[in-house]
Design an enzyme around this catalytic site. Structure first.
Site, PDB file in Angstrom:
ATOM      1  N   ASP A  50      28.689 -19.482 -24.665  1.00  0.00           N
ATOM      2  CA  ASP A  50      28.653 -20.776 -24.008  1.00  0.00           C
ATOM      3  C   ASP A  50      29.959 -21.539 -24.213  1.00  0.00           C
ATOM      4  OD1 ASP A  50      27.121 -23.031 -22.751  1.00  0.00           O
ATOM      5  OD2 ASP A  50      27.495 -23.958 -24.692  1.00  0.00           O
ATOM      6  N   GLU A  99      31.124 -17.860 -20.390  1.00  0.00           N
ATOM      7  CA  GLU A  99      31.033 -19.001 -19.491  1.00  0.00           C
ATOM      8  C   GLU A  99      32.353 -19.744 -19.629  1.00  0.00           C
ATOM      9  OE1 GLU A  99      28.940 -23.268 -18.665  1.00  0.00           O
ATOM     10  OE2 GLU A  99      29.382 -22.541 -20.666  1.00  0.00           O
TER      11      GLU A  99
END
Length: 639
Positions: free
Chosen positions: A315, A368
């Site tokens: 993330d 990401e």
């Protein structure tokens, strides 16, 4: 090895620790049920180098800070000890007295394997051994399932809100209840993997797991560690991979967590210009500190080994690699060369990817990463960050911007669609329509689409048809596959009752059939990251807002022609050049009545005519339905 060496950290453990290469530190750090000199108990070990005194407190000693002190192991900063009679299920924390400022605190175990259910904050002694796995077949085959040329379609899930039990106060389903239900649904829909929003323990439901406290503990909201193993096992037995969202970018400030752990900024940078994430109000890891990097690297290996996880999606990578991420001038500190790159975080990510693929070459890592940082999904030895895949955030934003416009205006934004192919093969992209796109006032996927209800569903089918045929792997957030009207709400179940209605049934069937075609046709997955797998047929028809392209597999006959009409105006006698004469079967049509469309199409296929078009000597004269995607595959020579 003596009995004590089996329980306590050995000299070799301490050597690896001091070197920063103990990548399975979880085997000795934290709480481990063990036997020493014939006595059952638990061994505890915690890193607190700036503590003056550390003890274990828990329900077994009435939380008495004087009852069970630990001893410090030399210069390692590790405090450890064995407490007889303490076993499975005991609640505990570390009582830390710092050398500085008289600071005293009780901390949860950074390496703890289980935690109390929020709002309680203690760690729980738990033996994570003893589970018998039944996924040998999957584990032997997953290298092929995770490969760059494999069909990969990911169903993104938040376990607490996928489905609930309305008869029991809308409680969560447990891991063991979720396993067969989710496995059956994902299998029916044709997805190849599920990606779970973070399951590591977190104190606040509204963070969706992205503010992690228990990095080594699957959340107790849904059951025990073995229950989560069962969940992964069942999905594997049904041929479904499991990817975890993993959050090394930041951690919350909760007092029982990692922040200011021993009276100093141990895990985070002391300077808030480096150590505080302003947007999220969280701390940022000090990636340059060897014990901190080792903590995170050990955690990555832990999930892959102990829970058979197939991939880690990292993330907020952009927030890690840029020192000035979401900061104004004066709010950040340049690196030693005067640049904005976070050299320590970049080195950490390279170490992470190198380690994962070295230890588990059949797993996958996904970034990401929302910027144009080069070579994110290229090997470290070639200068890349080393990820296996990267989310294509640019494609997602451009595509949703285009699709949200009234079709009458789309011709003025045609390049928004075609631009993605200028960089489609620069990285190993995943095309994500994730949870982030259906929260915070952004509307649901269906709600983003313009027009009346019929047009909204037609537009969404068209969008998904474009995604499933576009180069790249696929990701879709739960509820989007059948057109939930409301934004996602983590506190409630998805709106499953909508599947009583025909339009939602049709959209769900369309996504299932797109998955089926993507998995069955090599042209839609073998060359996702190879320019030779894509060929523009028509990319300049902005006036009619149409697109056409071919996808190619490795074999000459593995060719699909994909045509799109982004307006509600049917296009009759639409000519498309094709590389081979004969009959081309219409293998998908989003306007078919079974999907909720108007039923316009090409009666199952079309014969070529010797009319030159789009650089080919043969062409198809087709009907292009309104707001629709149609896909053709060569079937036979002319009859």
């Amino acid at each position: 090895m003596t009995e004590k060496e089996k329980v306590f950290l050995t000299d070799y453990d301490l050597h690896l620790w001091m070197e920063g290469t103990h990548y399975r530190a979880y085997e000795k750090m934290g709480a481990h049920v063990a036997e020493l000199d014939g006595v059952r108990g638990t061994h505890f070990a915690v890193w607190a180098p700036n503590a003056e005194r550390v003890s274990v407190v828990g329900d077994f000693n009435q939380w008495d800070e004087t009852a069970n002190p630990l001893e410090c192991r030399g210069d390692s900063g590790i405090w450890e000890g064995f407490i007889a009679g303490v076993g499975q299920g005991a609640l505990y924390k570390y009582a830390i007295h710092s050398r500085y400022n008289g600071y005293r605190v009780q901390k949860a175990d950074p390496y703890g394997f289980a935690c109390e259910i929020r709002p309680q904050t203690a760690s729980v002694v738990w033996d994570i051994g003893g589970y018998t796995w039944n996924d040998d077949l999957w584990m032997s085959e997953r290298g092929g399932r995770n490969a760059l040329d494999a069909p990969i379609s990911i169903y993104e899930v938040h376990l607490g809100s996928w489905m609930r039990v309305p008869e029991e106060g809308h409680r969560w389903l447990t891991y063991r209840e979720l396993a067969p239900k989710l496995a059956a649904y994902v299998k029916e829909m044709g997805f190849t993997h599920v990606e779970l929003l973070p399951v590591s323990e977190h104190p606040f439901d509204g963070s969706w797991g992205y503010q992690t406290v228990g990095y080594f503990a699957p959340t107790s909201r849904y059951g025990t560690p073995q229950d989560f193993m069962y969940f992964v096992d069942v999905l594997h037995q049904n041929g479904i991979g499991v990817i975890l969202d993993w959050v090394p970018a930041h951690f919350p400030r909760d007092e029982h967590g990692l922040g200011y752990f021993d009276g100093t900024h141990l895990y985070e940078h002391a300077d808030p210009r480096l150590g505080v994430h302003r947007d999220w109000g969280t701390f940022i890891f000090n990636f340059g500190r060897r014990e901190v990097a080792m903590f995170l690297l050990s955690n990555a290996i832990f999930w892959l080994e102990r829970y058979h996880i197939d991939g880690l999606r990292v993330d907020a990578v952009a927030s890690m690699i840029y020192l000035d991420y979401s900061r104004k001038e004066g709010e950040w500190i340049p690196n030693k060369y005067g640049g904005r790159e976070n050299l320590e975080a970049i080195d950490f990510l390279k170490r992470f990817n190198t380690l994962v693929y070295q230890e588990h070459p059949n797993a996958m890592t996904i970034a990401e990463e929302s910027t144009a940082w080069p070579m994110v999904s290229r090997p470290v030895h070639l200068g890349g960050l080393g990820f296996g895949f990267k989310w294509n955030m640019g494609w997602m934003h451009d595509t949703l911007t285009y699709m949200s416009k009234d079709p009458i205006f789309r011709k003025y934004h045609h390049n928004t669609l075609t631009f993605s192919l200028l960089y489609a093969f620069h990285e190993n992209f995943v095309l994500p329509f994730s949870h982030d796109e259906v929260v915070h006032g952004k509307g649901s996927m269906l709600g983003k689409m313009p027009g009346d209800n019929w047009q909204k569903f037609a537009n969404l089918r068209l969008l998904y048809g474009y995604m499933f045929t576009h180069p790249g792997k696929k990701l879709l957030f739960m509820g989007s596959e059948w057109g939930q009207w409301s934004e996602w709400n983590h506190d409630t179940s998805l709106e499953w009752h909508l599947l009583d209605y025909v339009p939602h049934q049709g959209l769900k069937r369309w996504v299932r059939d797109c998955n089926t075609l993507m998995r069955g046709e090599p042209a839609l997955h073998q060359k996702d990251f190879d320019p030779s797998g894509f060929h523009w047929v028509e990319c300049h028809d902005s006036e009619q807002s149409t697109l056409a392209y071919r996808r190619h597999g490795r074999q000459p006959d593995d060719t699909l022609v994909c045509v799109f009409n982004f307006t509600p105006v049917p296009r009759c006698n639409y000519r498309v050049g094709v590389p081979k004469g004969g009959y081309w079967k219409e293998v998908l049509n989003s306007d078919a009545e079974i999907y909720g469309g108007s039923g316009m199409g090409n009666l199952g296929g079309a014969e070529t005519t010797p009319v030159a078009s789009h650089g080919e000597f043969q062409s198809l004269n087709i009907t292009l339905p309104p707001l629709a995607a149609v896909v053709f595959k060569w079937e036979r020579d002319e009859t």
